[in-house]
Design a protein around this motif. Sequence first.
Motif, PDB file in Angstrom:
ATOM      1  N   ALA A 242      59.372 -23.441  30.573  1.00  0.00           N
ATOM      2  CA  ALA A 242      58.761 -23.473  29.243  1.00  0.00           C
ATOM      3  C   ALA A 242      59.622 -24.323  28.311  1.00  0.00           C
ATOM      4  O   ALA A 242      60.852 -24.311  28.390  1.00  0.00           O
ATOM      5  CB  ALA A 242      58.628 -22.065  28.691  1.00  0.00           C
TER       6      ALA A 242
ATOM      7  N   CYS B 180      68.267 -20.867  24.798  1.00  0.00           N
ATOM      8  CA  CYS B 180      67.989 -21.990  23.899  1.00  0.00           C
ATOM      9  C   CYS B 180      69.329 -22.654  23.569  1.00  0.00           C
ATOM     10  O   CYS B 180      70.003 -22.253  22.613  1.00  0.00           O
ATOM     11  CB  CYS B 180      67.309 -21.527  22.612  1.00  0.00           C
ATOM     12  SG  CYS B 180      65.714 -20.713  22.835  1.00  0.00           S
TER      13      CYS B 180
ATOM     14  N   ARG C  83      63.158 -25.321  22.899  1.00  0.00           N
ATOM     15  CA  ARG C  83      64.253 -24.586  23.506  1.00  0.00           C
ATOM     16  C   ARG C  83      65.591 -25.323  23.464  1.00  0.00           C
ATOM     17  O   ARG C  83      66.637 -24.687  23.616  1.00  0.00           O
ATOM     18  CB  ARG C  83      63.902 -24.194  24.942  1.00  0.00           C
ATOM     19  CG  ARG C  83      62.874 -23.071  24.991  1.00  0.00           C
ATOM     20  CD  ARG C  83      62.639 -22.612  26.403  1.00  0.00           C
ATOM     21  NE  ARG C  83      63.889 -22.194  27.037  1.00  0.00           N
ATOM     22  CZ  ARG C  83      64.134 -22.302  28.332  1.00  0.00           C
ATOM     23  NH1 ARG C  83      63.242 -22.842  29.138  1.00  0.00           N
ATOM     24  NH2 ARG C  83      65.275 -21.899  28.833  1.00  0.00           N
TER      25      ARG C  83
ATOM     26  N   THR D 257      63.765 -28.522  16.674  1.00  0.00           N
ATOM     27  CA  THR D 257      63.233 -27.609  15.655  1.00  0.00           C
ATOM     28  C   THR D 257      64.131 -26.407  15.414  1.00  0.00           C
ATOM     29  O   THR D 257      63.771 -25.508  14.662  1.00  0.00           O
ATOM     30  CB  THR D 257      61.826 -27.119  16.045  1.00  0.00           C
ATOM     31  OG1 THR D 257      61.870 -26.558  17.362  1.00  0.00           O
ATOM     32  CG2 THR D 257      60.821 -28.269  16.008  1.00  0.00           C
TER      33      THR D 257
ATOM     34  N   THR E 140      59.279 -24.166  24.875  1.00  0.00           N
ATOM     35  CA  THR E 140      59.424 -23.499  23.583  1.00  0.00           C
ATOM     36  C   THR E 140      59.741 -22.022  23.785  1.00  0.00           C
ATOM     37  O   THR E 140      59.549 -21.464  24.866  1.00  0.00           O
ATOM     38  CB  THR E 140      58.156 -23.628  22.721  1.00  0.00           C
ATOM     39  OG1 THR E 140      57.062 -22.967  23.384  1.00  0.00           O
ATOM     40  CG2 THR E 140      57.804 -25.087  22.480  1.00  0.00           C
ATOM     41  N   PHE E 141      60.220 -21.402  22.715  1.00  0.00           N
ATOM     42  CA  PHE E 141      60.487 -19.968  22.722  1.00  0.00           C
ATOM     43  C   PHE E 141      60.193 -19.439  21.324  1.00  0.00           C
ATOM     44  O   PHE E 141      60.436 -20.123  20.332  1.00  0.00           O
ATOM     45  CB  PHE E 141      61.949 -19.687  23.092  1.00  0.00           C
ATOM     46  CG  PHE E 141      62.267 -18.216  23.227  1.00  0.00           C
ATOM     47  CD1 PHE E 141      61.971 -17.545  24.397  1.00  0.00           C
ATOM     48  CD2 PHE E 141      62.841 -17.520  22.175  1.00  0.00           C
ATOM     49  CE1 PHE E 141      62.249 -16.188  24.528  1.00  0.00           C
ATOM     50  CE2 PHE E 141      63.120 -16.166  22.300  1.00  0.00           C
ATOM     51  CZ  PHE E 141      62.826 -15.495  23.480  1.00  0.00           C
ATOM     52  N   ARG E 142      59.686 -18.207  21.261  1.00  0.00           N
ATOM     53  CA  ARG E 142      59.410 -17.580  19.964  1.00  0.00           C
ATOM     54  C   ARG E 142      60.523 -16.590  19.642  1.00  0.00           C
ATOM     55  O   ARG E 142      60.562 -15.486  20.188  1.00  0.00           O
ATOM     56  CB  ARG E 142      58.043 -16.889  19.975  1.00  0.00           C
ATOM     57  CG  ARG E 142      56.870 -17.866  20.056  1.00  0.00           C
ATOM     58  CD  ARG E 142      55.529 -17.158  19.915  1.00  0.00           C
ATOM     59  NE  ARG E 142      54.431 -18.092  20.032  1.00  0.00           N
ATOM     60  CZ  ARG E 142      53.923 -18.793  19.018  1.00  0.00           C
ATOM     61  NH1 ARG E 142      54.426 -18.642  17.807  1.00  0.00           N
ATOM     62  NH2 ARG E 142      52.923 -19.637  19.207  1.00  0.00           N
TER      63      ARG E 142
ATOM     64  N   GLY F  50      58.014 -25.974  10.525  1.00  0.00           N
ATOM     65  CA  GLY F  50      58.399 -25.646  11.889  1.00  0.00           C
ATOM     66  C   GLY F  50      59.869 -25.794  12.191  1.00  0.00           C
ATOM     67  O   GLY F  50      60.310 -25.460  13.296  1.00  0.00           O
TER      68      GLY F  50
ATOM     69  N   ASP G 168      57.987 -14.630  16.527  1.00  0.00           N
ATOM     70  CA  ASP G 168      57.144 -15.452  15.651  1.00  0.00           C
ATOM     71  C   ASP G 168      57.744 -16.805  15.271  1.00  0.00           C
ATOM     72  O   ASP G 168      57.022 -17.689  14.817  1.00  0.00           O
ATOM     73  CB  ASP G 168      56.793 -14.675  14.368  1.00  0.00           C
ATOM     74  CG  ASP G 168      58.010 -14.363  13.512  1.00  0.00           C
ATOM     75  OD1 ASP G 168      59.124 -14.319  14.059  1.00  0.00           O
ATOM     76  OD2 ASP G 168      57.845 -14.160  12.293  1.00  0.00           O
ATOM     77  N   LEU G 169      59.043 -17.003  15.461  1.00  0.00           N
ATOM     78  CA  LEU G 169      59.652 -18.286  15.107  1.00  0.00           C
ATOM     79  C   LEU G 169      59.628 -19.189  16.339  1.00  0.00           C
ATOM     80  O   LEU G 169      60.502 -19.129  17.198  1.00  0.00           O
ATOM     81  CB  LEU G 169      61.087 -18.081  14.621  1.00  0.00           C
ATOM     82  CG  LEU G 169      61.272 -17.258  13.347  1.00  0.00           C
ATOM     83  CD1 LEU G 169      62.747 -17.065  13.040  1.00  0.00           C
ATOM     84  CD2 LEU G 169      60.566 -17.920  12.165  1.00  0.00           C
ATOM     85  N   ARG G 170      58.622 -20.028  16.433  1.00  0.00           N
ATOM     86  CA  ARG G 170      58.457 -20.880  17.606  1.00  0.00           C
ATOM     87  C   ARG G 170      59.335 -22.118  17.473  1.00  0.00           C
ATOM     88  O   ARG G 170      59.195 -22.893  16.518  1.00  0.00           O
ATOM     89  CB  ARG G 170      56.991 -21.287  17.766  1.00  0.00           C
ATOM     90  CG  ARG G 170      56.678 -22.096  19.023  1.00  0.00           C
ATOM     91  CD  ARG G 170      55.175 -22.312  19.136  1.00  0.00           C
ATOM     92  NE  ARG G 170      54.822 -23.079  20.322  1.00  0.00           N
ATOM     93  CZ  ARG G 170      54.726 -24.401  20.350  1.00  0.00           C
ATOM     94  NH1 ARG G 170      54.932 -25.096  19.230  1.00  0.00           N
ATOM     95  NH2 ARG G 170      54.395 -25.023  21.470  1.00  0.00           N
ATOM     96  N   VAL G 171      60.264 -22.289  18.415  1.00  0.00           N
ATOM     97  CA  VAL G 171      61.178 -23.429  18.383  1.00  0.00           C
ATOM     98  C   VAL G 171      61.201 -24.105  19.749  1.00  0.00           C
ATOM     99  O   VAL G 171      60.903 -23.484  20.780  1.00  0.00           O
ATOM    100  CB  VAL G 171      62.618 -22.984  18.018  1.00  0.00           C
ATOM    101  CG1 VAL G 171      62.665 -22.381  16.627  1.00  0.00           C
ATOM    102  CG2 VAL G 171      63.183 -22.021  19.052  1.00  0.00           C
TER     103      VAL G 171
END
Length: 277
Positions: free
Chosen positions: A3, A240, A16, A48, A5-7, A75, A11-14
Amino acid sequence: MTATTFRIGGDLRVGRLGFGAMHLPTEPAADRANALAVARRAVDLGVTLIDTAYMYGWGANEALLAEALHPYPAGLLVTTKVGVARPKGDWGLDGRPEALRAQVDAALGRLRTERIGLLQLHRVDPQVPLADQIGALRDLRTEGKIGHIGLSEVSVEELAEARSVTDIASVQNRYNLLDREYEPVLAACEKAGIAFLPWRPVAWGATGARDEIAAVAAEADATPTQVALAWLLGHSPVICPIPGTASLRHLEENTASTGLRLTPDQRDRLDWLRPEG
């Protein structure tokens, strides 16, 4: 497939692969201009998640990021850390609730924001009950000054104690391909869905010197640093990494590692590596 991205906190999608701002100089003028350019280029390259701390220049690093990036793009998560102070010219730990509150308020001003999406306790102060330190951050979250709470350099036991007080969204411990002392903490984070932000994600000087890493890098047409970062990204879905640099060239090298896919054989060979000596 790994993957990208990670939340954090759900809820905070960044992305990785983040960026650690610790190495960005705030003076003299020429170095500062380069530091501003590096921070802006990181965002241009799709980063991000940017990590800073009060300890990095005693607030100067936070102010530098605000100068470079404010108003912040949608973002972008700029996370900072509190709990380290410089009362008599040298640094020390200060986890008193009133000190943490004062540092958060000051960080809000330097970062030019009304809310810090992720605020991390830089170190646990052994002179102050952990519940009091976490409780102070929980209260600041209730007031809307903090979105999520994270920890840094903690044990499995300290993480569990902090989670008994409130939700913990991230842990930032030292960890890389050749330094896996905190593997139990990573396992606890993975089980709980907590983001694990390894600082020093590349073993300085050692990564390129290890024959197996150099061999994998040659096979993959990559650098040893890229191999080390790609290994981290594939090692656990909650990792991350936040590699830091003041070099535009190294920044681009680091961010390119997100496109590197190690084969199962290469990953297996790297998994067996351990520090020498």
